[in-house]
Design an enzyme around this catalytic site. Structure first.
Site, PDB file in Angstrom:
ATOM      1  N   GLU A  35       0.846  -1.198   0.000  1.00 12.34           N
ATOM      2  CA  GLU A  35       0.000   0.000   0.000  1.00 12.34           C
ATOM      3  C   GLU A  35       0.880   1.245   0.000  1.00 12.34           C
ATOM      4  O   GLU A  35       1.764   1.387   0.837  1.00 12.34           O
ATOM      5  CB  GLU A  35      -0.924   0.003   1.219  1.00 12.34           C
ATOM      6  CG  GLU A  35      -1.693   1.289   1.455  1.00 12.34           C
ATOM      7  CD  GLU A  35      -2.534   1.714   0.250  1.00 12.34           C
ATOM      8  OE1 GLU A  35      -2.466   2.911  -0.108  1.00 12.34           O
ATOM      9  OE2 GLU A  35      -3.241   0.872  -0.327  1.00 12.34           O
ATOM     10  N   GLY A  40      -6.216   0.602   4.520  1.00  9.22           N
ATOM     11  CA  GLY A  40      -7.625   0.995   4.604  1.00  9.22           C
ATOM     12  C   GLY A  40      -8.065   1.769   3.384  1.00  9.22           C
ATOM     13  O   GLY A  40      -9.251   1.827   3.072  1.00  9.22           O
ATOM     14  N   GLY A 140      -7.660   0.495  -6.578  1.00 15.13           N
ATOM     15  CA  GLY A 140      -8.713   1.437  -6.244  1.00 15.13           C
ATOM     16  C   GLY A 140      -8.991   2.508  -7.276  1.00 15.13           C
ATOM     17  O   GLY A 140      -8.736   2.339  -8.474  1.00 15.13           O
ATOM     18  N   SER A 141      -9.519   3.652  -6.814  1.00 16.42           N
ATOM     19  CA  SER A 141      -9.961   4.704  -7.716  1.00 16.42           C
ATOM     20  C   SER A 141      -9.565   6.082  -7.211  1.00 16.42           C
ATOM     21  O   SER A 141      -9.116   6.235  -6.079  1.00 16.42           O
ATOM     22  CB  SER A 141     -11.486   4.627  -7.892  1.00 16.42           C
ATOM     23  OG  SER A 141     -12.146   4.814  -6.646  1.00 16.42           O
ATOM     24  N   GLY A 262     -17.769  11.606 -10.270  1.00 16.32           N
ATOM     25  CA  GLY A 262     -17.478  10.174 -10.253  1.00 16.32           C
ATOM     26  C   GLY A 262     -16.017   9.877 -10.008  1.00 16.32           C
ATOM     27  O   GLY A 262     -15.202  10.781  -9.788  1.00 16.32           O
ATOM     28  N   HIS A 437     -42.476  -3.534  16.318  1.00 19.75           N
ATOM     29  CA  HIS A 437     -43.218  -2.272  16.353  1.00 19.75           C
ATOM     30  C   HIS A 437     -42.784  -1.454  17.563  1.00 19.75           C
ATOM     31  O   HIS A 437     -42.615  -2.004  18.651  1.00 19.75           O
ATOM     32  CB  HIS A 437     -44.721  -2.561  16.445  1.00 19.75           C
ATOM     33  CG  HIS A 437     -45.552  -1.339  16.624  1.00 19.75           C
ATOM     34  ND1 HIS A 437     -45.825  -0.471  15.596  1.00 19.75           N
ATOM     35  CD2 HIS A 437     -46.169  -0.839  17.721  1.00 19.75           C
ATOM     36  CE1 HIS A 437     -46.585   0.520  16.043  1.00 19.75           C
ATOM     37  NE2 HIS A 437     -46.811   0.309  17.334  1.00 19.75           N
TER      38      HIS A 437
END
Length: 460
Positions: A35, A40, A140-141, A262, A437
């Site tokens: 990473e 994360g 990822g993005s 996006g 309920h």
């Protein structure tokens, strides 16, 4: 170059990557997890968790502002962004520490650095080469922008928006999808005048039109301005403001422009194409079992075409680890992945939209149950509805293939909704279950009672 060998080398420590690592280690594999930023990934540090912390702060602000409506003498005096950020960062830090402990406890080798995939089965980080019997690509993005629209100053993406020093007074949100409407909701609750600009005809355009229209009605009531079917043409900023230009000729001045159009696949400069990985528009193409065209090389999460959701990547990570261990898990159904937009009111769905259901099954039946008939919804003073879509004509048997909900906290109902869809449940199956309920979950049960032909608190 020093070479390190493992059963599994994973490039990317976000939701998908770390889930794959944890499950693979649990199944007895030696795992290297690489990473470049923080374990994360985007979800924990820059996406899901910080934005939902901001949304909770927004909910508290609204509660303080509206206390008098229910006899509580509360007042809203403003937003202390330093305090909000401290709260948000505290949540992240606690989760981050826990995740680090989990990875360490499973004896996963965590490599801090930028990795580059080199075929056929290695990832290079600095001067080290990590060779796996299997390699998983999970990078990822990133938050997308538009050509000629430079991020900086008063023009920000979601990344910068979670680190603001002060709450803006006027905001333009470019993009009416999930990220856009969530931030629009936050900024409105924090006291800003908000305008959303969306090129498509509706907000949250990937949702069923019922949900889009319900959210639009709610946003009008909250005095969140939105312009749909309108194209953005440019933005200019000064030290004091940013001016947004639309194709209609209209100009909107604001303190902040949030670009929320996006997310794109984070695959540039990762070595994928050079190694011969088949790609399309920056995405890595895989089969239904997440295999790329290269032997023993797999991909998951936001770099694989489909829903860009943290829990999708997480589920794919578990699936892939189990598949590699020979457990032969069932293929994930993309339509069966729950989707939640955490604005106020929330939008939650699973399965097919009405349009998709008609295309796939031909004749269908729909039912919409208004939350006005639900006691807990009245207590929460929320408006909205639950829409069910089943196959076949009215009065015939057929599984429920789409569930769409709008209202405060309806995201908490998505757990049962995904069971209904993924287990091919019919209306009678769910109508026979007892729903406590008073809960909003009870509205879910009432909707299925109505679909089963025995409505109680509804006029259908």
């Amino acid at each position: 170059m020093p070479e390190h060998n493992a059963d599994l080398v994973i490039l990317g420590g976000g939701s998908g990557g770390y889930a794959c690592a944890l499950r693979a280690a649990e199944l007895g594999m030696s795992v290297v997890l690489i990473e470049k930023d923080k374990l994360g990934g985007t979800c924990l540090h820059y996406g899901c968790i910080p934005t939902k912390a901001l949304l909770h702060a927004a909910e508290v602000a609204d509660s303080a502002r509206e206390g008098e409506r229910i006899g509580v003498r509360s007042t809203f005096d403003g937003i202390d962004m330093a305090g909000v950020n401290s709260y948000k960062d505290g949540v992240i830090a606690k989760l981050y520490k826990g995740l680090q402990g989990l990875v360490k406890s499973r004896k996963i080798t965590l490599v801090d650095g930028t990795g580059r995939f080199e075929g056929p089965n290695a990832v290079v980080v600095g001067d080290d080469r990590y060779v796996g019997k299997k390699v998983v690509l999970a990078t990822g993005s990133y938050a997308k922008s538009l050509p000629g629209l430079d991020i900086g100053g008063r023009i920000v993406t979601s990344y910068e928006a979670i680190h603001l020093d002060e709450a803006p007074k006027r905001v333009v949100v470019l993009g009416g999808g999930v990220i856009g409407v969530e931030f629009a909701s936050v900024f409105k609750s924090f006291g800003a005048d908000v305008t959303i600009v969306e090129a498509l005809p509706h907000l949250v355009p990937n949702e069923d039109e019922f949900a889009s229209k319900a959210l639009e009605r709610a946003f009008r009531k909250r005095k969140i301005t939105f312009k749909t079917g309108v194209k953005f043409t440019g933005a200019k900023q000064t030290d004091d403001a940013v001016t947004v230009s639309l194709e209609s000729g209209e100009e909107i001045e604001a303190d902040l422009l949030l670009v929320a159009i996006g997310r794109g696949p984070n695959t540039a400069n990762a070595g994928y194409e050079e190694a011969g990985v088949t790609m399309e528009r920056g995405f890595v193409l895989t089969d239904e079992r997440l295999r790329t065209n290269l032997e023993n090389v797999y991909a998951l999460g936001d770099i694989v075409p489909g829903l860009q959701l943290a829990h999708r990547g997480f589920a794919q990570g578990i699936f892939l680890a189990e598949d590699l261990a020979g457990l032969n898990p069932p293929v994930l159904d993309e339509a069966g992945i729950p989707r939640v937009t955490y604005c106020e009111p929330e939008v939650a769905s699973v399965g097919l939209t009405e349009t998709q259901a008609k295309e796939k099954y031909g004749e269908i039946e729909t039912l919409t149950y208004d939350l006005a008939g639900n006691g807990k919804s009245q207590i929460l003073q929320t408006q909205g509805a639950i829409k069910l879509i089943k196959t076949g004509a009215k009065g015939t048997e057929g599984p429920v293939v789409g569930i769409h909900m709008v209202g405060a906290r309806v995201g908490e109902l998505i757990g049962e909704a995904q069971l209904v869809y993924n287990w091919d449940a019919q209306a009678e199956d769910v109508a026979a279950l007892i729903h406590a309920h008073p809960t909003q979950n009870e509205a879910f049960g009432e909707a299925f009672l109505a679909l089963a032909g025995k409505p109680l608190h509804s006029h259908s």
